[in-house]
Structure formats: C-alpha cells, structure tokens
Design a protein around this motif. Structure first.
Motif, mmCIF file in Angstrom:
data_model
loop_
_atom_site.group_PDB
_atom_site.id
_atom_site.type_symbol
_atom_site.label_atom_id
_atom_site.label_comp_id
_atom_site.label_asym_id
_atom_site.label_seq_id
_atom_site.Cartn_x
_atom_site.Cartn_y
_atom_site.Cartn_z
ATOM 1 N N GLY A 156 0.792 -1.237 0.000
ATOM 2 C CA GLY A 156 0.000 0.000 0.000
ATOM 3 C C GLY A 156 0.811 1.267 0.000
ATOM 4 O O GLY A 156 0.279 2.349 0.270
ATOM 5 N N GLN A 157 2.122 1.156 -0.283
ATOM 6 C CA GLN A 157 2.968 2.352 -0.332
ATOM 7 C C GLN A 157 3.716 2.358 -1.663
ATOM 8 O O GLN A 157 4.337 1.350 -2.036
ATOM 9 N N GLU B 166 -3.590 16.526 -0.075
ATOM 10 C CA GLU B 166 -3.339 15.610 1.049
ATOM 11 C C GLU B 166 -1.848 15.302 1.164
ATOM 12 O O GLU B 166 -1.406 14.709 2.145
ATOM 13 N N TYR B 167 -1.109 15.632 0.159
ATOM 14 C CA TYR B 167 0.368 15.586 0.153
ATOM 15 C C TYR B 167 0.981 14.194 0.278
ATOM 16 O O TYR B 167 2.144 14.054 0.642
ATOM 17 N N GLU B 168 0.196 13.161 -0.031
ATOM 18 C CA GLU B 168 0.775 11.821 -0.081
ATOM 19 C C GLU B 168 1.768 11.725 -1.238
ATOM 20 O O GLU B 168 2.684 10.914 -1.209
ATOM 21 N N ALA C 253 5.099 12.832 0.060
ATOM 22 C CA ALA C 253 5.635 11.828 0.991
ATOM 23 C C ALA C 253 6.146 10.592 0.254
ATOM 24 O O ALA C 253 7.044 9.915 0.732
ATOM 25 N N GLN D 218 -1.898 2.263 2.424
ATOM 26 C CA GLN D 218 -1.608 2.914 3.709
ATOM 27 C C GLN D 218 -0.879 4.240 3.568
ATOM 28 O O GLN D 218 -0.810 5.004 4.518
ATOM 29 N N GLY D 219 -0.378 4.551 2.389
ATOM 30 C CA GLY D 219 0.296 5.835 2.209
ATOM 31 C C GLY D 219 1.533 5.973 3.070
ATOM 32 O O GLY D 219 2.005 4.991 3.667
ATOM 33 N N LYS D 220 2.058 7.186 3.142
ATOM 34 C CA LYS D 220 3.285 7.406 3.919
ATOM 35 C C LYS D 220 3.097 8.487 4.979
ATOM 36 O O LYS D 220 3.992 9.270 5.273
ATOM 37 N N GLY D 221 1.894 8.551 5.525
ATOM 38 C CA GLY D 221 1.671 9.372 6.709
ATOM 39 C C GLY D 221 1.381 10.843 6.474
ATOM 40 O O GLY D 221 1.366 11.617 7.429
ATOM 41 N N ALA D 222 1.132 11.252 5.221
ATOM 42 C CA ALA D 222 0.878 12.676 4.980
ATOM 43 C C ALA D 222 -0.583 13.052 5.254
ATOM 44 O O ALA D 222 -0.879 14.196 5.558
ATOM 45 N N ARG D 223 -1.466 12.058 5.121
ATOM 46 C CA ARG D 223 -2.895 12.364 5.316
ATOM 47 C C ARG D 223 -3.158 12.664 6.788
ATOM 48 O O ARG D 223 -2.512 12.094 7.673
ATOM 49 N N SER E 198 -8.550 13.103 5.405
ATOM 50 C CA SER E 198 -9.111 11.831 4.949
ATOM 51 C C SER E 198 -10.602 11.702 5.253
ATOM 52 O O SER E 198 -11.223 10.721 4.848
#
Lengths: 248, 238
Positions: A72-73, A217-219, A222, B107-112, B117
């Motif tokens: 998921g990344q 959301e800036y993902e 990141a 899961q993304g990398k924690g920016a949300r 969200s």
C-alpha cells in the motif's frame, strides 16, 4: 528469511487480474527488493510458470521505471527512494508482502505489475519544453538567475516521472508531476516566454488523461522518490490562474 | 459589433474552460470555502450575544432580521453553499473515476491527516446539520419561535439529542476546517517557506476556535445554567 508474497497477476490489458500467493525462502538482507523478485522469477521459470512482469531499468534509483505499490505504499516503505533502492533488510522473517501495480485509470495495467505511463509523455509533449532557440551555451553570468530560483528549478527538474505521486494520491492526481514540469521552466528566464501557453496546454492534457483532482493531502510528496515539494503544486496553481487571466 | 461579440464569446468560453478545468474547479471550491469561513466568523460572533442574556440576543436577532438586505445575503449564502457542494461532488466523482480499481492495501506514507481523509464524511455531516439547523431555528419545524428567539434556541439546546448532534456537527466543522483552510490557501497558489507553516497552524487554530466557540452554546445552555436560561428567557419576554 522466508517470506510470503501476494502478487497481482494479470495476463494482459484486456484480462482480469487477481492476487497469487508465493512463498520464497532464503531471502538475504543484502538483496534489493527487485533481486528478491528476480529470484522468485527464476524459480517460476524453472517450474515452467510465467515469470512476474515488472518494470525496471537502471536499478540505481535514477530512471523511475520500477513502479511498484508495496504494502500500500508507492515504492515501498522507505522515503525518498524508488522500489529498486528498497532492500530486504527492511523486512523480517515470516512477513507477508502485497505487491500491486500503480492504480490509476490513466495508468492501465499492461501485464502483472507493469503499467502504461505514457500519459505522462503526452502531458510533457503538450508543453513541457522550451521551443525558442536558446543558442549555444552562454557565458556563465550572461543570464542572471537568482540562486534560489536555480535551486528550485533544479529540484523540480529532478522529477523522474515514475508516477509514484499518482499511485500514492487518494485521487490518482498527477498534479505533483505536472507541477514539477511546469515549475522547472517557470522559474527560469528561458522558460518564461511560453509560460502561459505551457501551463494551459499541460493542464488540459492532464485533465484529458483522466487523472483525479488534487485535494492537497500531500501523499504525493511523501511518496516521491525525489522529494519533489508540494510548493510546486502551489506554483502550478499560480501559473494556471495567471495564464487563465493573461493568456491572449 | 462583431468584434465585440467575438470578444464576449471568447471571454465566456475562457470562463467556462476555467470552471471545467480540474484546477479551476478547485479554485472555486476554495474561494467559496473562504467566504463560508467569513460567514462562520460573523455567525459565531452574533451567537456570542447569547452569553449576554435574552435581551442582548433578542435585540441582536431583531436588528439582523429587520435589515432589508438580509434576504439577499441569505440567497448569496445559500448560493455559496450550493456552489461549494456541487463542485466538490463533481470533483469527487471525477476522483473516483480516476482510480476504477482500488488497491488491495493502501496505507500511504503518513501525509494524510484525520481532517484530510474525512472531508467527504464531515462535509455530509455538516450538510445534514445545516438542514436540521435551518429547519428548526429558522423555519420553526418542531416548534414556533414566537417573539423570544433566545427561549426558542435554549429550548432546543435542552434536548440532549439536539445538543449532542449540534456538538458532533461543529466538531465535524472543526475537522473539515483543519484541512480545508490550508488546502484552500494552497489551491489559491499561496506558498512560501516561511509563511506556509504559519498558515497551516493558523488554519488549525481557526478550526479549533470555530468548533469550540459553536460547541460552547449547546454545552452551556443545554447542560449547565438551566435556571439562568429560564430567567434570561423571562427577561427577554418582558
């Protein structure tokens, strides 16, 4: 270490895909993620199965081909790194790793983990260039460029077009990519003569490809292996607003 | 004449193109959002008259309702809400279409952030709240206002369900603003290494101030100082 991999398998762009589980043994800490996939592929080929298709080229974190969604990344758990720079020492014995292709309507899956990212090429071709003759290399200080602008332009130009921004964005937006490409020219005098035409054309091409809207959301930032800053998105918004008013 | 027509046509085409573009839509959502923030400030400031007692609040309400421009302002406010909602829904559908196959794991990398969200959920909650809020306090569904608006409002706040939903909804407003303010600033192209972190903090502070400010009303008049509310209501009716 022994691992379980859940890998997206899809025969071709027209077929439906699904996850297939593989067990892989004796993975060492020194292996890169792609080397681990290479070993799995050798085992699959030895058994007469079809190897897992995945994009890769330089394996040095430069080209941006190795586009994988790992657990998921985009590009896996490390920050500011591509999938090929992810090493197996970041995993532990018994881990299950889910590997998917980058998901976006504009990035159709071609086979397994390989997606077609030519949408980026079409956006770039719409205006991501300088068409005026800039002549031969000038004397170093013939065109004065403030240092901070040169650095920002260079930072924006470090985008390798891997598509991680789209993959990581909850809306599959390509704003960070387009922002980087617009910024690298908007910040330099050579790019200024075509700034309005460029941003209008690239925005139009971006929307035509079916990417989503940016919800800040800036993902993307990141997940970007080159650490492209979201201040470039603000610059893209500014450039677009300016062009929408001023373009003839 | 023809040149003027062509010019006018070009202008409207350009405007249409702008509004149809992904960035243009976002800019309009951001601008409407900012104007709605302005409304929240004035509405909260007006509501604070409740702490001054029934007379103060009822006089304020009378002055507001006797303003001949109020219907125009209300239409403008409704238009802002509708614009904000309609463009957001359009963008949301486009975003859903942009990723037709969802990730198995994301899961993304924690920016949300919790705010970013849950924008759609808090937006829907706020819309539901506005419908109930306007129905009960303006259009008198479930009870007539009478001459004493203070007593009418405190009467509703004494209903624990109503007060609870009010508090939940204004918490939703706070969560919505915690992302919305900084997002709108970014969408309007404002970014600076020194000021952007400050704007983000100010956005959070604004979100907290708005939700705490609004929540203080049902908490105070719904669950505390019942007697004072009662006496103040009497005072208002005199």
């Amino acid at each position: 270490m022994n691992l379980t991999l859940k890998v997206w398998r899809q025969k071709d762009a027209q077929s439906d895909g699904g996850f297939v589980e593989y067990k892989i043994a004796d993975v060492t800490n020194d292996m890169s993620f792609l080397e681990m996939l290479d070993i799995l592929n050798e085992e699959l080929v030895a058994k007469g199965s079809d190897a897992i298709s995945f994009d890769h080229d330089c394996r040095e974190g430069i080209c941006g081909m190795c586009a994988l969604m790992i657990d998921g990344q985009a590009h896996g758990k490390d920050k500011a790194a591509t999938s090929c720079q992810l090493h197996m020492r970041r995993y532990q014995d018994g881990d299950t790793i889910t590997i998917e292709p980058f998901r976006a309507k504009a990035f159709p899956v071609l086979k397994d983990l390989v997606v077609d990212r030519s949408a980026f090429d079409r956006i770039q071709a719409a205006g991501g260039f300088v068409s005026v003759a800039t002549g031969n290399a000038q004397d170093a200080n013939a065109i004065l460029i403030p240092k901070q602008n040169a650095e920002k332009a260079m930072d924006a130009a470090s985008c390798i077009g891997c598509g991680a921004c789209v993959a990581a964005c909850p809306n599959a937006s390509a704003m960070l990519f387009v922002a980087a490409k617009v910024s690298q020219y908007a910040l330099l005098p050579q790019g200024r003569p075509e700034r309005e035409k460029r941003v209008l054309a690239m925005r139009e091409a971006m929307d035509a490809e079916g990417f989503g809207h940016c919800t800040n959301e800036y993902e993307c930032e990141a997940s970007c292996p080159k650490g492209i800053n979201v201040s470039n998105i603000a610059r893209l918004n500014r450039e677009f607003l300016r062009a929408a008013v001023l373009a003839e | 004449m023809n040149a003027a027509k062509t010019c006018c046509c070009q202008c409207s085409c350009r405007l249409f193109e702008f509004l149809e573009s992904s960035i243009g839509k976002k800019v309009m959502i951001a601008l409407a959002g900012f104007l709605l923030c302005g409304f929240l400030i004035t509405h909260l400031a007006g509501n604070m008259f409740m702490f001054g007692g029934a007379n103060a609040f009822n006089h304020y309400a009378e002055a507001l309702e006797s303003n001949p421009f109020l219907p125009l302002a209300e239409i403008g406010l409704a238009a802002l809400f509708l614009l904000h909602i309609a463009l957001t829904i359009r963008a949301k559908f486009a975003n859903m279409a942009a990723r037709p196959v969802a990730y198995e794991v994301y899961q993304g990398k924690g920016a949300r952030t919790p705010g970013s969200s849950t924008m759609a959920a808090t937006g829907a909650l706020i819309l539901a709240f506005i419908v109930i809020h306007v129905a009960t306090l303006k259009f008198e569904v479930g009870g007539s206002k009478g001459p004493d608006l203070f007593a009418h409002v405190t009467g509703w706040f004494k209903n624990p369900l109503y007060a609870g939903f009010y508090i939940l909804a204004v918490a939703g407003v706070g969560l919505h603003l915690s992302h919305g303010v900084q997002s709108a600033i970014q969408t309007l192209g404002v970014s600076h290494p020194r000021y952007t972190p400050m704007f983000r903090k100010l956005g959070l502070l604004f979100a907290v101030a708005i939700s705490v400010g609004f929540a203080s009303l049902p908490i105070y008049f719904g669950f505390f100082h019942h007697d004072m509310a009662c006496c103040a209501a009497k005072g208002g009716a005199q």
